[in-house]
Design a protein around this motif. Structure first.
Motif, PDB file in Angstrom:
ATOM      1  N   LYS A 270       0.922  -1.253  -0.049  1.00 47.79           N
ATOM      2  CA  LYS A 270       0.201  -0.123  -0.168  1.00 47.79           C
ATOM      3  C   LYS A 270       0.902   0.858   0.094  1.00 47.79           C
ATOM      4  N   ASN A 331       1.679   7.119  -6.910  1.00 47.84           N
ATOM      5  CA  ASN A 331       0.253   7.505  -7.057  1.00 47.84           C
ATOM      6  C   ASN A 331      -0.214   6.656  -5.252  1.00 47.84           C
ATOM      7  N   LEU A 332       0.463   6.029  -4.213  1.00 46.15           N
ATOM      8  CA  LEU A 332      -0.070   5.392  -3.351  1.00 46.15           C
ATOM      9  C   LEU A 332      -0.415   7.021  -2.028  1.00 46.15           C
ATOM     10  N   ARG A 352      -2.886  12.555  -8.310  1.00 43.70           N
ATOM     11  CA  ARG A 352      -2.976  11.011  -7.734  1.00 43.70           C
ATOM     12  C   ARG A 352      -4.269  10.471  -7.752  1.00 43.70           C
ATOM     13  N   GLY A 353      -4.111   9.343  -8.456  1.00 45.06           N
ATOM     14  CA  GLY A 353      -5.707   8.969  -8.533  1.00 45.06           C
ATOM     15  C   GLY A 353      -6.433   9.082  -9.823  1.00 45.06           C
ATOM     16  N   ASN A 355      -7.716   7.939 -12.947  1.00 47.34           N
ATOM     17  CA  ASN A 355      -6.999   7.669 -13.545  1.00 47.34           C
ATOM     18  C   ASN A 355      -8.176   7.999 -15.482  1.00 47.34           C
TER      19      ASN A 355
ATOM     20  N   LYS B  43     -12.070   0.759   3.388  1.00 43.44           N
ATOM     21  CA  LYS B  43     -11.765   1.160   4.643  1.00 43.44           C
ATOM     22  C   LYS B  43     -12.683   2.684   4.495  1.00 43.44           C
ATOM     23  N   ASN B 331      -7.852   0.793  -2.163  1.00 48.41           N
ATOM     24  CA  ASN B 331      -6.748   2.007  -1.334  1.00 48.41           C
ATOM     25  C   ASN B 331      -6.512   3.085  -2.361  1.00 48.41           C
ATOM     26  N   LEU B 332      -7.187   2.753  -4.060  1.00 43.11           N
ATOM     27  CA  LEU B 332      -6.267   3.547  -5.227  1.00 43.11           C
ATOM     28  C   LEU B 332      -7.423   4.708  -5.231  1.00 43.11           C
ATOM     29  N   ASP B 334     -10.578   7.066  -4.228  1.00 41.05           N
ATOM     30  CA  ASP B 334     -10.901   8.001  -3.518  1.00 41.05           C
ATOM     31  C   ASP B 334     -12.478   7.912  -3.829  1.00 41.05           C
ATOM     32  N   ARG B 352      -8.591   5.795   2.619  1.00 42.06           N
ATOM     33  CA  ARG B 352      -7.591   5.070   2.016  1.00 42.06           C
ATOM     34  C   ARG B 352      -6.506   5.982   1.791  1.00 42.06           C
TER      35      ARG B 352
END
Lengths: 356, 356
Positions: A270, A331-332, A352-353, A355, B43, B331-332, B334, B352
């Motif tokens: 993670k 990215n974590l 981050r995130g 996608n 989470k 966890n990737l 939101d 997260r």
């Protein structure tokens, strides 16, 4: 806000990062070609600013979401190096981006080009496209020979074709870079010829990756798109692309167990990412301890075979683990600790995130 | 806010999740033991509320950061199933948690127990601890025989020892669950005997995982800590722990390329996670298409061997990919799209990135 006084967290040695950024910029300038670093690696406006200040022409990104973050951050020359399929939501977002940035998109099929033109509507002539060709990685991209057909479809649909690109991803792994760089050169040349044969110009030949960049003597490329080089990682280290002195990012972690020669730390998948190509020695490397091997990884544990019975760490000791694939590690986390001259700055991972 | 009208994104079929949550709760109730689900998987305060409503006693978490999120969300019975090494920052955070939650921590060494007592200071008697034993996964945990020694050290240092726990992680993979469950039973029994031999009570024997839970006939466990069962994933599917009808979470993605029998989609390791145990068939599974195999994964691409020449998807088609390891996938992102009765709710992934 991340508390960098405890573990695990990702830490950047800024002087090393500056050296990496400037070294690649000098290399591209020396070859007389453009540098367009891939920002998916760092997703950080702060690091992108360093890259542009060192001479990068613009940025490469992987998604419209990343493009939006960098456009809002003031970066106006963006290439989404991905064969996007523009659904209605993405079409709207793409058109909004055209108003704030010089946007370039990848396309690798006739139907993708047509879809893109429909999505762009009246904005099509403002949308620059580059045809992706497969140079041996066998992921996305048409064949070099068919690049002309895709370019012609894009141009015929009203899009502004500016050239071709490829990602020589088969250059990762020990001993693969030189061959992949040669494949890239051949693919870009053949693709350019195919585009020219359609009576279209082809000023941009974009290639390059961190492992292949320095093997490209004689390449016809006019642009380089390396990403990982800003930080480097255990894959680059074990491929021989860099030495440990060029690794700028590590996961700072605490030893939580030590039995025999086996050490357990509190950094797992993670914070490191779970990437584990078959040719790597484990799930990452331990900075300063070349004999150590990360033999197992859970979400919050890395099991390290220390490789020697000397100076085996004990609970409470701090270690630095080099992730296998730094793009996925960054990215974590929401923030990086950026250390320079004894001070830690906080660098947000702005994209981050993002996608989609 | 995540736009769930485009891809990739993670989608939850809420009726399936409810069935999974209620099924495990009924199973634990039928065995007359406590259920303390591992919240690191989701989470999410929303999903934790469903688990508690179905009868879970409390929650398991992996980090103090997760404990803080769930404590603020109103969950007062929390077990950090991890051999924490409490540095000064973590010690302060742990003591703050003691004021708002009934906090249980894992400990697996004499030095860890002493450190924990020092960190707790005057609060030591309020800090419940459980001794972790290794039942065959060989990650953290002392031997069952030494559980008594660790428990005695903890009790001697003033901590409130309430029992023992183990994680039978070697039960993942086809055909491994029954043996790992038997190992868990043996380890918990031996550890309990070792604690009792020190003259200490040992009311809590905590074990269980999604693959082993249903193999625990005759187990001495008083508590189960499965996590993945709420969603399930490709590892559980390929281990035979669940069928596809019990998979509640998928990555919705768009086909961006299709050549021969090979399909490329826009979900990669940045939304699926990069987990790829050697015994799995690939980097995930395709929902509804049992012959398809995810043969390669990049950050934003999954390459799928469709396994048949029939009905091969074309660009623009939507597919659902089942991640190999759902904990890392969740966890990737939101937010999760939670679908029920034709409507999508947004479930934030509240904890997260809470790795420390």
């Amino acid at each position: 806000m991340t508390d960098f006084r405890t573990t695990p967290h990702l830490s950047v040695r800024v002087p090393v990062l500056r050296r990496n950024v400037e070294g690649m910029a000098r290399f591209a300038a020396g070859r007389g070609i453009a540098l367009r670093p891939h920002a998916k690696t760092h997703k950080s406006l702060d690091i992108a600013r360093l890259q542009i200040a060192a001479g990068a022409r613009g940025l490469t990104v992987a998604t419209l979401g990343e493009a939006e973050v960098f456009a809002r951050g003031g970066f106006a020359d963006l290439f989404v190096a991905y064969p996007l399929w523009l659904d209605d939501v993405k079409a709207r977002r793409m058109r909004a981006l055209l108003d704030v940035a010089e946007l370039r998109l990848g396309v690798d099929s006739v139907e993708g080009a047509r879809r893109m033109a429909v999505a762009a509507g009246a904005d099509a002539t403002r949308l620059r496209v580059r045809v992706e060709v497969d140079s041996g990685h066998h992921r996305s991209g048409t064949t070099p020979a068919r690049a002309g057909e895709v370019a012609a479809a894009a141009a015929g649909a009203g899009l502004a074709v500016e050239g071709v690109f490829t990602f020589p991803g088969h250059g990762y792994g020990p001993g693969n870079a030189a061959r992949a760089a040669a494949d890239e050169s051949a693919a870009l040349s053949a693709a350019r010829d195919a585009v020219l044969a359609e009576g279209l110009p082809c000023p941009v030949l974009s290639g390059g990756s961190t492992p292949t960049a320095h093997h490209a003597a004689g390449s016809p490329a006019t642009e380089l798109r390396p990403g990982v080089y800003v930080f480097n990682d255990a894959q680059q280290l074990e491929s021989g692309t860099c030495g440990e002195e060029a690794v700028a990012l590590t996961a700072v972690c605490t030893v939580v167990g030590s039995r025999g020669g086996t050490v357990l730390v509190d950094a797992g998948s993670k914070v490191l990412g779970a990437d584990r190509p078959a040719w790597t020695s484990g799930f990452g490397r331990v900075a300063g301890h070349p004999l150590a091997r990360v033999v197992a990884l859970s979400e919050h544990h890395a099991t390290i075979d220390w490789g020697t019975s000397l100076h085996v760490p004990v609970p409470g000791d701090l270690l630095r683990v080099i992730p296998n694939h730094v793009c996925n590690a960054v990215n974590l986390v929401d923030e990086l600790a950026a250390s320079e001259d004894g001070f830690d700055a906080i660098w947000p991972v702005h994209a981050r995130g993002r996608n989609s």
